[in-house]
Design an enzyme around this catalytic site. Structure first.
Site, PDB file in Angstrom:
ATOM      1  N   ALA A 138       0.832  -1.212   0.000  1.00 12.32           N
ATOM      2  CA  ALA A 138       0.000   0.000   0.000  1.00 12.32           C
ATOM      3  C   ALA A 138       0.862   1.256   0.000  1.00 12.32           C
ATOM      4  O   ALA A 138       0.601   2.195  -0.759  1.00 12.32           O
ATOM      5  CB  ALA A 138      -0.928  -0.011   1.219  1.00 12.32           C
ATOM      6  N   ASN A 165       4.328  -7.483   4.686  1.00 13.95           N
ATOM      7  CA  ASN A 165       3.665  -8.755   4.406  1.00 13.95           C
ATOM      8  C   ASN A 165       3.464  -8.965   2.912  1.00 13.95           C
ATOM      9  O   ASN A 165       3.314 -10.098   2.463  1.00 13.95           O
ATOM     10  CB  ASN A 165       2.287  -8.797   5.080  1.00 13.95           C
ATOM     11  CG  ASN A 165       2.390  -9.124   6.548  1.00 13.95           C
ATOM     12  OD1 ASN A 165       3.462  -9.467   7.039  1.00 13.95           O
ATOM     13  ND2 ASN A 165       1.281  -9.020   7.255  1.00 13.95           N
ATOM     14  N   THR A 166       3.433  -7.878   2.159  1.00 11.30           N
ATOM     15  CA  THR A 166       3.182  -8.015   0.724  1.00 11.30           C
ATOM     16  C   THR A 166       4.258  -8.876   0.077  1.00 11.30           C
ATOM     17  O   THR A 166       3.960  -9.734  -0.767  1.00 11.30           O
ATOM     18  CB  THR A 166       3.126  -6.623   0.051  1.00 11.30           C
ATOM     19  OG1 THR A 166       2.153  -5.834   0.734  1.00 11.30           O
ATOM     20  CG2 THR A 166       2.776  -6.719  -1.416  1.00 11.30           C
ATOM     21  N   GLY A 170       1.241 -14.729  -1.230  1.00 13.92           N
ATOM     22  CA  GLY A 170       1.172 -15.652  -2.362  1.00 13.92           C
ATOM     23  C   GLY A 170       1.051 -14.932  -3.696  1.00 13.92           C
ATOM     24  O   GLY A 170       1.300 -15.509  -4.745  1.00 13.92           O
ATOM     25  N   ASP A 399       1.386  -0.765  14.570  1.00 15.56           N
ATOM     26  CA  ASP A 399       1.859   0.590  14.932  1.00 15.56           C
ATOM     27  C   ASP A 399       0.926   1.694  14.421  1.00 15.56           C
ATOM     28  O   ASP A 399       0.605   2.631  15.146  1.00 15.56           O
ATOM     29  CB  ASP A 399       3.248   0.877  14.325  1.00 15.56           C
ATOM     30  CG  ASP A 399       4.329  -0.006  14.900  1.00 15.56           C
ATOM     31  OD1 ASP A 399       4.013  -0.831  15.776  1.00 15.56           O
ATOM     32  OD2 ASP A 399       5.483   0.125  14.456  1.00 15.56           O
ATOM     33  N   ARG A 459     -11.790 -19.310   3.752  1.00 12.72           N
ATOM     34  CA  ARG A 459     -10.587 -19.544   4.547  1.00 12.72           C
ATOM     35  C   ARG A 459     -10.917 -19.839   6.014  1.00 12.72           C
ATOM     36  O   ARG A 459     -10.266 -20.664   6.643  1.00 12.72           O
ATOM     37  CB  ARG A 459      -9.658 -18.340   4.435  1.00 12.72           C
ATOM     38  CG  ARG A 459      -9.076 -18.243   3.050  1.00 12.72           C
ATOM     39  CD  ARG A 459      -8.233 -17.036   2.837  1.00 12.72           C
ATOM     40  NE  ARG A 459      -7.408 -17.235   1.648  1.00 12.72           N
ATOM     41  CZ  ARG A 459      -6.399 -16.462   1.307  1.00 12.72           C
ATOM     42  NH1 ARG A 459      -6.092 -15.417   2.030  1.00 12.72           N
ATOM     43  NH2 ARG A 459      -5.691 -16.716   0.234  1.00 12.72           N
ATOM     44  N   ALA A 613      -6.775  -9.265  -0.974  1.00  9.33           N
ATOM     45  CA  ALA A 613      -5.953  -8.356  -0.161  1.00  9.33           C
ATOM     46  C   ALA A 613      -5.053  -7.501  -1.047  1.00  9.33           C
ATOM     47  O   ALA A 613      -4.946  -6.288  -0.841  1.00  9.33           O
ATOM     48  CB  ALA A 613      -5.099  -9.131   0.833  1.00  9.33           C
ATOM     49  N   LEU A 614      -4.430  -8.112  -2.026  1.00 14.68           N
ATOM     50  CA  LEU A 614      -3.523  -7.322  -2.873  1.00 14.68           C
ATOM     51  C   LEU A 614      -4.299  -6.333  -3.739  1.00 14.68           C
ATOM     52  O   LEU A 614      -3.755  -5.311  -4.158  1.00 14.68           O
ATOM     53  CB  LEU A 614      -2.638  -8.240  -3.712  1.00 14.68           C
ATOM     54  CG  LEU A 614      -1.584  -8.967  -2.859  1.00 14.68           C
ATOM     55  CD1 LEU A 614      -0.899 -10.079  -3.624  1.00 14.68           C
ATOM     56  CD2 LEU A 614      -0.549  -7.988  -2.318  1.00 14.68           C
TER      57      LEU A 614
HETATM   58  P1  ADP Z   1       0.208  -3.475   3.248  1.00 13.19           P
HETATM   59  O1  ADP Z   1      -0.039  -4.771   2.541  1.00 13.19           O
HETATM   60  O2  ADP Z   1      -1.003  -2.911   3.858  1.00 13.19           O
HETATM   61  O3  ADP Z   1       1.008  -2.516   2.441  1.00 13.19           O
HETATM   62  P2  ADP Z   1       2.554  -4.561   4.454  1.00 13.19           P
HETATM   63  O4  ADP Z   1       2.607  -5.494   5.584  1.00 13.19           O
HETATM   64  O5  ADP Z   1       2.897  -5.096   3.102  1.00 13.19           O
HETATM   65  O6  ADP Z   1       1.123  -3.872   4.489  1.00 13.19           O
HETATM   66  O7  ADP Z   1       3.541  -3.329   4.696  1.00 13.19           O
HETATM   67  C1  ADP Z   1       3.528  -2.553   5.852  1.00 13.19           C
HETATM   68  C2  ADP Z   1       4.911  -1.918   5.992  1.00 13.19           C
HETATM   69  O8  ADP Z   1       4.895  -0.951   7.024  1.00 13.19           O
HETATM   70  C3  ADP Z   1       5.997  -2.916   6.338  1.00 13.19           C
HETATM   71  O9  ADP Z   1       7.073  -2.782   5.455  1.00 13.19           O
HETATM   72  C4  ADP Z   1       6.387  -2.540   7.762  1.00 13.19           C
HETATM   73  O10 ADP Z   1       7.730  -2.823   8.064  1.00 13.19           O
HETATM   74  C5  ADP Z   1       6.101  -1.053   7.771  1.00 13.19           C
HETATM   75  N1  ADP Z   1       5.865  -0.481   9.116  1.00 13.19           N
HETATM   76  C6  ADP Z   1       5.136  -1.001  10.116  1.00 13.19           C
HETATM   77  N2  ADP Z   1       5.126  -0.178  11.179  1.00 13.19           N
HETATM   78  C7  ADP Z   1       5.855   0.916  10.832  1.00 13.19           C
HETATM   79  C8  ADP Z   1       6.222   2.121  11.487  1.00 13.19           C
HETATM   80  N3  ADP Z   1       5.843   2.376  12.732  1.00 13.19           N
HETATM   81  N4  ADP Z   1       6.987   3.008  10.818  1.00 13.19           N
HETATM   82  C9  ADP Z   1       7.418   2.766   9.560  1.00 13.19           C
HETATM   83  N5  ADP Z   1       7.111   1.631   8.894  1.00 13.19           N
HETATM   84  C10 ADP Z   1       6.334   0.717   9.501  1.00 13.19           C
END
Ligand code: ADP
Length: 634
Positions: A138, A165-166, A170, A399, A459, A613-614
Site C-alpha cells: 500500500a 507482508n506483501t 502468495g 503501529d 478460509r 488483499a492485494l
Molecule cells: P500493506 O499490505 O497494507 O502494504 P505490508 O505489511 O505489506 O502492508 O507493509 C507494511 C509496511 O509498514 C511494512 O514494510 C512494515 O515494516 C512497515 N511499518 C510497520 N510499522 C511501521 C512504522 N511504525 N513506521 C514505519 N514503517 C512501519
C-alpha cells in the site's frame, strides 16, 4: 638513482608484508533457506572484507541481512552488531560464518566481541508534500501514485528492507478480466447452480433482510448478477462466466455481510484499472488464471516470477524513477496535529536519531495489520493463543493503528482475524509448499490420508476444519502439473529441488511411495487419491461438495507439503471512506490523513476472500496517493 631504487625496494617490501599479513578464510554455514558460502579477509587485527559468494536467501527477507550485515560487521569490527530485524536466522548464520573464519585465521576472537554502541545523530527535520509511513504494497503504490501527480514524497520504513507482508504474500490478485478469462474453461454445472441460488435469494442471511437500506445496496448487485447470468446463458458458453456483480456479492457474502458494501464496490470496480496501472509500472503476470485458495472463483492473476515480491520490485523501481525519497530503518511514532489537521509525523531511526517529517499536503498511514503482534491479536481474539505461528513479518505490530487511535481515528472489525490452513509447521510462514497456482491443482489430507474439507471453501471454514484434525496437521498433495513441469521454482520462487532436499516437501514417483514418506497408510492415500480423481472426472465431489476442479492429479512425480494453521491477516483497523480518508469516532474526516492497505478495517467483514488483499492494498494505496497529492498545499 640509488635513492629511487631504495624507495622502490621499501615499497615492495611493505606491499609483500601487507599481502603476507592478509589472511583469506572461507566457510559454508546453514542459512535460513539454504547454505551460505562466504570468504572473509583479515589483515592484522582488522576484518577487511566479507564476501558472500553464494546464497539462496529470500529477496527482501533473508537477503537483506546478506546485503547489510557484512558491512556493519566491518564498520564496527565486531560480531556483536544487532541482527537485521526480520532476518535473524540469516544474520546469525553470517555472524557464525565470520566467527569460524576468524578462528581459522588464528586471530584473537575476543577483539571482535566488543559491545557496539549506537549513537544518535542530531535531530532531523524534513518537508515533503506527502509523507507515507510504511513501505509495503500500500505504501509503495501510494508513493508512486502521489509522485506521478508531481508531489514530493517521503516514505519512511521501519525495517532495513521494503516489502512488509506483501513481499511474503502468495501474490494472487483477483479481478474480473474478460480478456484473460476467455481462456478459462466454463465452470461446472454445480458451480453455476450455486450462482442461481444466490440470485434466487436462497442464500440471503436473515440479518440482511432486517437492515432494509443496506440490503437495497446489496440487492442492486443481485439484480446485476441476474442480468449477467442471462446474457451468459444466451452466449455460446464456451468460456468461464464471471462478472463484477458476482465478485462484489462473493466478497460481501464471503465476509458474512459484515463488510462495508460501498468500500467493496470501490474495491471491485477499481480492481481491473489498478491491475492495468500496475502493468504500466512493469508488473507481469503468468498466463493462466486460477482460483487462489479461499478466492471462490477463477479470477486470480498470479505474478510471473515470485509472488508478492513482484509487486514490491515493480513499485519500488517505479518510485525510485519518480524520485521518491526512502528513509529506511525509520519508525513512525506519532502523528502531529495542528489546528485539527495532521501536518507531520515524528519518527525515530534505529540508532535513536529523531526525525520530524512535515507534510505540506497529507500523511498516509500504510503500516500493515497486527497479526505479528501476539498480545494485540490475542486481545482482540482470545482464541489466537501465542503458540500459533504467523505468516507475518515481525514488523507487523499494529503501529499505525495505535498512532491513529491516539488522534481519535475510529477502528472497525478489530476482532476479525484470518488464519490460513497452509502454514509451514516449522515457522508458520506461507511459502515453501507446492500446490500449483490455485485450488484446481491440489487436494489436502489429514495425517490419516483422508480429505477433511472442500479445498475451494472460505478460509475461515477451511482453517476451522483443519483445527479439528489430529495435531491440526495436514498434507497438500499435488503432481507435476502444467505450472510446475517446466519451472524450477514454486509460486513463491522457492527452488523445488532445495525444498525436497531440505525435507520441506516430499516427492515420490508413486502415491504409495509418497504415503510411506509421510507415514500414511499407502492403501488409504491411494483410495483417497483415486476417489478424488474420479470427482475431477465427474465434476461432482460426493464427500465435500467441492466445485472447482482442474486436470486430474496423475502426473508423477507427486508432492506432499506438510501444512498447519497459521495467523495471517487482520481484517480490522482504521476506518476509511472510498477516498481512503481516515474517519474519526464521530464519523468525521480527519483532515490531512489517509490510510490504505491492511492497516484499514471494515472492508472485508468477518472473512477476506483469498486474492482480495492485494487488490485492497493497491486500489486504496493508489487512491490514497492520488488524493493526498490533490490536497491543497498548507
Ligand atoms: P500493506 O499490505 O497494507 O502494504 P505490508 O505489511 O505489506 O502492508 O507493509 C507494511 C509496511 O509498514 C511494512 O514494510 C512494515 O515494516 C512497515 N511499518 C510497520 N510499522 C511501521 C512504522 N511504525 N513506521 C514505519 N514503517 C512501519
Amino acid at each position: 638513482m640509488k635513492k629511487h631504487i631504495g624507495i622502490l625496494l621499501l615499497t615492495l617490501m611493505l606491499f609483500f608484508t601487507a599481502c603476507e599479513n592478509e589472511i583469506t578464510s572461507a566457510t559454508t554455514v546453514k542459512g535460513y533457506e539454504d547454505e551460505i558460502d562466504m570468504v572473509v579477509k583479515i589483515k592484522g587485527d582488522s576484518i577487511t572484507s566479507i564476501e558472500i559468494t553464494k546464497h539462496n536467501e529470500s529477496p527482501f527477507i533473508g537477503a537483506s541481512a546478506i546485503e547489510l550485515l557484512p558491512q556493519e560487521i566491518i564498520n564496527e569490527q565486531s560480531l556483536m552488531v544487532d541482527a537485521i530485524t526480520g532476518a535473524t536466522e540469516t544474520s546469525n548464520a553470517i555472524k557464525e560464518g565470520v566467527r569460524t573464519c576468524l578462528k581459522n585465521s588464528g586471530v584473537d576472537i575476543k577483539k571482535f566481541e566488543k559491545e557496539v554502541k549506537k549513537t544518535a545523530s542530531e535531530e532531523i527535520e524534513k518537508t515533503a508534500d506527502v509523507v507515507i509511513i510504511g513501505g509495503g504494497g500500500a505504501g509503495l503504490s501510494a508513493a508512486v501514485a502521489a509522485a506521478e501527480e508531481g508531489s514530493k514524497v517521503i516514505l519512511i520504513e521501519k525495517m532495513p528492507m521494503l516489502g512488509g507482508n506483501t513481499v511474503r504474500a502468495g501474490g494472487a490478485y483477483n479481478s474480473v478480466d474478460p480478456e484473460r478469462q476467455k481462456n478459462v474453461d466454463p465452470a461446472s454445472d454445480e458451480a453455476m447452480e450455486s450462482l442461481e441460488l444466490l440470485v434466487r435469494g436462497e442464500l440471503k442471511e436473515a440479518h440482511i433482510r432486517q437492515n432494509e437500506d443496506y440490503y437495497k445496496l446489496y440487492d442492486k448487485w443481485i439484480k446485476e448478477l441476474e442480468k449477467d447470468l442471462n446474457t451468459y446463458k444466451q452466449s455460446d458458453k464456451s468460456h468461464l462466466f464471471d462478472s463484477k456483480a458476482l465478485h462484489i456479492i462473493q466478497t460481501f457474502s464471503g465476509g458474512d455481510y459484515e463488510g462495508n458494501i460501498e468500500l467493496i464496490e470501490k474495491l471491485i470496480s477499481d480492481s481491473l484499472p489498478t491491475l492495468k496501472w500496475l502493468e504500466s509500472n512493469g508488473m507481469v503476470w503468468k498466463e493462466n488464471i486460477a482460483t487462489v485458495p479461499g478466492g471462490l472463483w477463477p479470477r486470480a492473476h498470479i505474478p510471473k516470477n515470485a509472488a508478492g515480491r513482484d509487486f514490491i520490485e515493480t513499485n519500488k523501481n517505479k518510485a525510485n524513477s519518480l524520485g521518491v525519497e526512502f528513509i529506511m530503518d525509520c519508525k513512525g511514532k506519532d502523528l502531529i496535529m495542528q489546528g485539527g489537521r495532521v501536518v507531520a509525523v515524528s519518527a525515530e531511526k534505529r540508532d535513536g536519531t529523531k526525525l520530524t517529517l512535515n507534510a505540506n499536503k497529507a500523511v498516509i498511514i500504510a503500516t500493515g495489520g497486527f497479526a505479528g503482534n501476539k498480545e494485540m491479536r490475542e486481545k482482540y481474539d482470545p482464541n489466537l493463543v501465542k503458540e500459533l505461528g504467523t505468516t507475518n513479518s515481525p514488523a507487523i505490530q499494529g503501529d499505525g493503528i495505535v498512532m491513529a487511535e491516539k488522534i481519535n481515528a475510529n477502528l472497525v472489525g478489530m476482532e476479525y482475524i484470518q488464519c490460513l490452513p497452509w502454514g509451514n509447521p516449522k515457522n508458520g510462514s506461507l511459502n515453501g509448499w507446492l500446490g500449483g497456482i490455485g485450488v484446481e491443482y491440489y487436494y489436502q489430507v489429514n495425517t490419516d490420508g483422508k480429505r477433511f474439507m472442500t479445498e475451494d471453501g472460505r478460509r475461515d471454514y477451511m482453517t476451522g476444519e483443519l483445527l479439528k484434525q489430529k495435531g491440526a496437521m495436514s498434507y497438500v498433495i499435488t503432481d507435476t502439473n502444467r505450472e510446475s513441469e517446466n519451472s524450477e521454482t514454486n509460486l513463491w520462487g522457492d527452488n523445488i529441488e532445495e525444498l525436497v532436499k531440505s525435507g520441506t516437501v516430499y516427492r515420490a514417483d508413486t502415491i504409495e511411495d509418497l504415503a510411506k514418506q509421510i507415514n500414511i497408510d499407502p492403501k488409504i492415500l491411494r483410495e483417497t487419491h483415486d476417489t478424488f480423481n474420479s470427482y475431477v472426472e465427474s465434476g461432482v465431489d460426493k464427500d465435500f461438495d467441492r466445485k472447482l476442479f482442474g486436470d486430474k492429479i496423475d502426473k508423477a512425480p507427486f508432492y506432499a507439503s506438510p501444512r498447519m494453521p497459521t495467523v495471517h491477516h487482520t481484517m480490522g483497523g482504521i476506518q476509511i471512506d472510498e477516498k481512503a480518508r481516515v474517519i474519526d469516532r464521530d464519523g468525521k474526516i480527519i483532515p490531512g490523513l489517509y490510510a490504505a492497505g491492511e492497516v484499514t478495517g471494515g472492508i472485508h467483514g468477518k472473512n477476506r476472500l483469498g486474492g482480495n488483499a492485494l487488490v485492497d492494498v493497491h486500489v486504496f494505496g493508489y487512491e490514497a496517493g492520488k488524493n493526498a497529492a490533490a490536497e491543497k498545499v498548507k
